[in-house]
Design a protein around this motif. Sequence first.
Motif, short mmCIF file in Angstrom:
data_model
loop_
_atom_site.label_atom_id
_atom_site.label_comp_id
_atom_site.label_asym_id
_atom_site.label_seq_id
_atom_site.Cartn_x
_atom_site.Cartn_y
_atom_site.Cartn_z
N THR A 30 11.63 14.22 -0.01
CA THR A 30 11.86 12.92 -0.65
C THR A 30 13.24 12.95 -1.27
O THR A 30 13.53 13.80 -2.11
N LEU B 229 -4.28 0.28 -1.43
CA LEU B 229 -4.12 1.61 -0.85
C LEU B 229 -5.48 2.31 -0.69
O LEU B 229 -5.77 2.88 0.36
N PRO C 171 2.40 12.76 0.54
CA PRO C 171 3.75 13.34 0.55
C PRO C 171 3.88 14.51 -0.40
O PRO C 171 3.11 14.68 -1.33
N ALA D 172 -2.64 11.73 4.93
CA ALA D 172 -1.71 12.75 4.47
C ALA D 172 -0.99 12.23 3.26
O ALA D 172 -0.81 11.03 3.11
N VAL E 57 5.05 14.24 5.59
CA VAL E 57 6.22 14.06 4.73
C VAL E 57 6.75 15.44 4.36
O VAL E 57 6.00 16.29 3.87
N LEU F 24 0.35 7.37 6.34
CA LEU F 24 0.99 8.31 5.42
C LEU F 24 1.36 7.58 4.13
O LEU F 24 1.92 6.49 4.17
N LEU F 25 1.03 8.20 3.01
CA LEU F 25 1.51 7.68 1.73
C LEU F 25 2.97 8.09 1.57
O LEU F 25 3.29 9.28 1.65
N VAL F 26 3.84 7.11 1.39
CA VAL F 26 5.27 7.41 1.26
C VAL F 26 5.75 6.95 -0.12
O VAL F 26 4.96 6.90 -1.05
N ASN G 246 7.17 4.43 -3.19
CA ASN G 246 6.61 3.19 -3.71
C ASN G 246 7.35 1.98 -3.17
O ASN G 246 8.55 1.87 -3.29
N ARG G 247 6.59 1.06 -2.59
CA ARG G 247 7.10 -0.16 -1.96
C ARG G 247 8.07 0.18 -0.83
O ARG G 247 9.28 -0.12 -0.90
N GLY H 42 -0.47 -1.76 -6.35
CA GLY H 42 -1.00 -1.68 -4.99
C GLY H 42 -2.12 -0.67 -4.85
O GLY H 42 -2.50 -0.31 -3.74
N THR I 58 0.81 -1.21 0.00
CA THR I 58 0.00 0.00 0.00
C THR I 58 0.85 1.27 0.00
O THR I 58 0.30 2.37 0.01
N HIS I 59 2.15 1.10 0.05
CA HIS I 59 3.06 2.25 -0.03
C HIS I 59 2.83 3.22 1.13
O HIS I 59 2.85 4.45 0.94
N THR I 60 2.61 2.68 2.28
CA THR I 60 2.23 3.52 3.42
C THR I 60 3.15 3.31 4.62
O THR I 60 3.81 2.28 4.75
N PHE J 248 -7.33 3.71 2.72
CA PHE J 248 -7.63 5.12 2.95
C PHE J 248 -9.12 5.43 2.86
O PHE J 248 -9.62 6.31 3.54
#
Lengths: 353, 369
Positions: free
Chosen positions: A247, B301, B19, B17, A244, A206-208, A210-211, B297, A189-191, B305
């Motif tokens: 990056t 995701l 990024p 949130a 965030v 938090l979405l961060v 990828n992978r 994904g 989920t890239h989180t 959310f």
Amino acid sequence: MISTSGRRGRPRSTAVMAFAGAVLGAGVLMSTTASAQTGNYRIYVANEYGANISVIDTNTDTVIAEIPISGRPGDVRPRGMAVSPDGRTIYVSVSDFNPQFETPEDKIVAIDVQTNEIVGELRAGGNPERLAINPAGTQIWASLEAIAQGAGYDINTGALIGSFRVGVEAEGVAVSPDGRWVYVTAEATHTTTIFDAVNLVVVKHLLVGNRPRVVVFSTDGAYAYVTAEIGGTVTVIDTTSQTVVATINLGLDSRPVEVVTSPDGTRLYVAGGGTSAVYVIDTATNAVIETIREQMGRRPWGITITPDGSKVYTANGLSDSVSVIDTTCLCVIDNIAVGRGAHSVVLGVVPNG
Amino acid sequence: MAKAIRNLIAAGAFALAVPAATTASAQYANEPFFSWTVVMSQGYGLEMATIRVNVLDAIEGPVDPDLIEVVEQMAKGDWERFGGTLAERDPALAEELYGYLAAFEEVLEEGDSADDLIEPTRELLARAYDIVIDPAIRDSAAYKGAIIAQLLLAEGGVAEGYEEAAEEIFAYSMGWGALQRVKELWADIEGPLNADQKDESNQLLGILDALYPEAAPPEEWVGRNPEEAEAPSQLLMGLVEVAADSTLYAGRDLARLAGHLAETVAPACAMIEAGNDAVAKELFYPAADHFFGETTGLADLIELFDPEIFERAEGLIPLFVLLEEEEEEESGDAPAAAASDDEEEFEYGAEACEALVQTFRDAQALLGG
């Protein structure tokens, strides 16, 4: 054929943690910070396919022991590890190779650095992948890959402190230096999920990058750093605002996995599994100041650093080796053969060593 | 912000949130999954149909009923990815090819040999490939790299085939077939790599070859690590991106991807209204691939959310594409209706298509796009 059911690690509706009641607490709570600065150090390497732990003496950079985790290599695998605050106990997450199912192999084992013997184990169902210890040495937190959860256990009793939903395919886990927050990454989920370890509630996802793989805190706790394997990035999270804020781009082919902060907090060392490199990042500028490639083992995944910051060790999964990096020259000074599928690497302290 | 998230925030449990930046800077020149979204799905259908023929040809002896289930997909999902376009451009070839693809199931279920079907079907698929896929695209390294990406990592590919074999043993055979095709395509595009990279790729392909020594699945599967093909496949992907000079993970920017899926599907609504369902279907397949696919994904995701958006998409997409789960329940027909969050039910048609477009746009907005 497209399938909606093939998505892995989706959370189950019921909690599945159970405890064997074993006590893990050997060697912790000794308040020996000083010893971590002066003792003899041992590097512990979790060999995923060999189902054992290689032990390296940092004085000689030679393998001095192999600790079997299971008699069934290829079926049972040790992966992520964590170290008690006094450095005397190594905790290893153990599971089988099928993350879809909870099995009796799912557990955390404790190794005494003095004797290199397993001194306890804790049931941690749900395919535990990586571990983190709180600064007081009283709690151990695990990412449970199969059931999309983070879970914390009392280190002395094995009792479940709390568990919480995270993203799919939980991977990295870290406890903030003040012990207040637990961060857990999730590959699919890239989180990164932030959990309040005091009030035992999820704060946010938090979405961060990828992978995402591994998360670590800066030495002062102001930032958390999350590597992203497919994104080729390190995401910087401000731990006060829990957002965030930057990056760091390492390149799409870098495939970063584990990351470690230097003891003085000025550098990050990132294991770039895709390019067989280690990226050195200046934490003041978030810029890559060096990429170490020459003589590196293949597919470095795990990475750790000595307490004086002079040497970095990487666990190289495809070459079954550990590379030793001198942090002054930022060059590889040795490669040490270890077991099959070197996955993670941590540093333990021999008491009175 | 969607209802479910608002409720969670009110409960003090969640907050969302996003990024400041989620992707590395543009490193490669091509983005085939964005530039040629539908073409890549058409190509994947043609490739998978060919692989099924090759697998059937390579396995000797009586045909296992489970293998028949694998082979018969060529007249279902594989066909639907490109059949509409082929029928528009060469109706006679489309009719002949579909006849052959459908004949496999009939012949095999009767217990007869399908040997006589294999060569003609291969030839027809090759002709269809020439007609459906623009040769300028087909011959590019970016296209070949994207096909390799799908064959390595998508459902039915090298990594997934090995993982799924514990439950569906002939997924192994499909993984074998995918690997053989990967090696052919890789030989075409590896040229730009340096010697170390080529050495690395040879080692990774060697690891995969060792996992897939032959088309027939091993008699004993117990004790194998189902994830063993994933790591070398993922590592090889890094080199494929370099060789193809292409970004081959469509999910690196998920907000952009969600918006792109809306744009991809949108023209299909008018096509359905006009009765051009076969070509319209081709637009839904890549949307389903990228929404549900493990490499992106996106579904996971969105479910984390905002479960309501996820449930809408999960209900609507099967109206337009054949999914494994529906086929297990019935004969492969799409489900008749899907319910949205407010209990409005959609049936297959332009209205449901518009709802799906809006769902993807909601996902894009949720992710900050």
